[in-house]
Write a protein that holds these residues in place. Structure first.
Motif, PDB file in Angstrom:
ATOM      1  N   ILE A  46       0.887  -1.166   0.000  1.00 27.82           N
ATOM      2  CA  ILE A  46       0.000   0.000   0.000  1.00 27.82           C
ATOM      3  C   ILE A  46       0.927   1.219   0.000  1.00 27.82           C
ATOM      4  N   ASN A  48       1.601   4.972   0.222  1.00 25.39           N
ATOM      5  CA  ASN A  48       1.142   6.309   0.605  1.00 25.39           C
ATOM      6  C   ASN A  48       2.248   7.346   0.455  1.00 25.39           C
ATOM      7  N   LYS A  55       5.836   1.070  -4.783  1.00 26.39           N
ATOM      8  CA  LYS A  55       5.048  -0.164  -4.641  1.00 26.39           C
ATOM      9  C   LYS A  55       5.718  -1.312  -5.378  1.00 26.39           C
ATOM     10  N   ASP A  90      -5.268  -4.453  -5.116  1.00 24.87           N
ATOM     11  CA  ASP A  90      -5.299  -3.351  -4.152  1.00 24.87           C
ATOM     12  C   ASP A  90      -5.442  -3.912  -2.741  1.00 24.87           C
ATOM     13  N   SER A  91      -4.342  -3.948  -2.028  1.00 23.49           N
ATOM     14  CA  SER A  91      -4.328  -4.560  -0.701  1.00 23.49           C
ATOM     15  C   SER A  91      -5.159  -3.793   0.315  1.00 23.49           C
ATOM     16  N   GLU A  92      -5.428  -2.519   0.029  1.00 24.17           N
ATOM     17  CA  GLU A  92      -6.272  -1.735   0.926  1.00 24.17           C
ATOM     18  C   GLU A  92      -7.619  -2.411   1.175  1.00 24.17           C
ATOM     19  N   ILE A 115       2.922  -1.132   4.270  1.00 23.17           N
ATOM     20  CA  ILE A 115       2.370   0.203   4.039  1.00 23.17           C
ATOM     21  C   ILE A 115       3.550   1.170   3.952  1.00 23.17           C
TER      22      ILE A 115
END
Length: 228
Positions: A46, A48, A55, A90-92, A115
Motif C-alpha cells: 500500500i 502512501n 510499490k 489493491d491490498s487496501e 504500508i
C-alpha cells in the motif's frame, strides 16, 4: 550478495547492544511462534508515499528477507498474475478483511502487508529515508501475528576521497547528489527490507529453525541506518 553483508552485520551488532533488554523474539513475535507459519504470501504494498514506483520496488524484493529467514514464499510473479486476474491487486481492500480466500487460493499461512508511508531523498547527504509498516496477518484467524513500524535510512553516498579541501567537498556533494538521483531503487528496497526484518523468527526451512526464540528482538517501532 556480499554488498549486503554489512547490512546484516550492522544490524546484528545493534541486536547485541540490546542484550540488556528483556525483549526476546519469543515475546516480540509471540503470534508468529504460536502459529508457526510456513508459507508466506506477499501482498502488493500500500503506497502512501510520493514515490509512485515504490510499490513495485518493495513488491519485487520482499521475498528476499522472508526466504532467507527460512519461509516458503509464493513466487511474486506468480502471485501477482493471480491477484491481478482476481481483481485483488489493491491490498487496501483486504488488510482489515477476511483472508481465508488467500489461504484457499495459495495455501498461504500468512499474508504479508506493507504500508509505505514515506520515501524521501536527501540529496546533499545522499540518504533515502523510508518509513514503512509491516503487518503479518494469519490467513487462518485473520489476527495480526506481527506488526512493525520502521524508519530505515539508506546510505547511497559515494566513497570519500582523502582530500578535505573545499573543492573536494563540493565535488563530493555533487557526486553524491547525482548518485542519489540515479540510485537503483530495487537495491534500496532490498536494503530496507533486510534491515527492518533482520530479527524475523527463523522459519521451517532454515537450518537453525527452532533455536532462536530466546534471541533478542527490536521493538515494534525502530529507526535504523542501512548501508551497502
Amino acid at each position: 550478495m556480499k554488498k549486503y553483508l554489512l547490512i546484516i552485520t550492522t544490524a546484528l551488532l545493534s541486536l547485541m547492544l540490546l542484550s540488556c533488554s528483556s525483549l526476546t523474539k519469543a515475546t516480540a513475535f509471540q503470534g508468529m511462534y504460536d502459529e508457526n507459519p510456513v508459507v508466506m504470501l506477499i501482498m502488493p504494498p500500500i503506497n502512501n508515499s510520493s514515490n509512485v514506483e515504490a510499490k513495485d520496488y518493495f513488491y519485487t524484493t520482499m521475498n528476499v528477507p522472508l526466504a532467507e529467514a527460512g519461509y516458503y514464499v509464493i513466487p511474486p510473479a506468480t502471485a501477482l498474475a493471480t491477484l491481478q486476474r482476481e481483481s485483488a491487486y489493491d491490498s487496501e481492500r483486504f488488510i482489515n478483511g477476511d483472508l481465508a480466500a488467500f489461504r484457499k487460493m495459495f495455501g498461504a499461512d500468512v499474508a504479508v502487508f506493507t504500508i509505505i508511508k514515506s520515501w524521501n531523498k536527501q540529496m546533499l547527504s545522499s540518504q533515502i529515508v523510508i518509513e514503512i509498516e509491516y503487518v503479518f496477518k494469519s490467513t487462518k484467524s485473520n489476527e495480526v501475528l506481527y506488526r512493525r513500524d520502521a524508519t530505515i535510512i539508506c546510505d547511497t553516498a559515494v566513497s570519500r576521497g582523502s582530500s578535505g579541501s573545499l573543492a573536494g567537498l563540493l565535488f563530493q556533494a555533487a557526486a553524491n547528489a547525482v548518485k542519489t538521483a540515479v540510485t537503483d531503487y530495487v537495491s534500496v528496497a532490498i536494503m530496507c527490507n533486510k534491515t527492518a526484518l533482520v530479527d524475523l523468527p527463523l522459519g521451517k526451512y532454515h537450518p537453525k529453525y527452532g533455536t532462536d526464540s530466546e534471541g533478542y528482538a527490536y521493538p515494534l517501532v525502530i529507526r535504523m541506518k542501512a548501508s551497502k
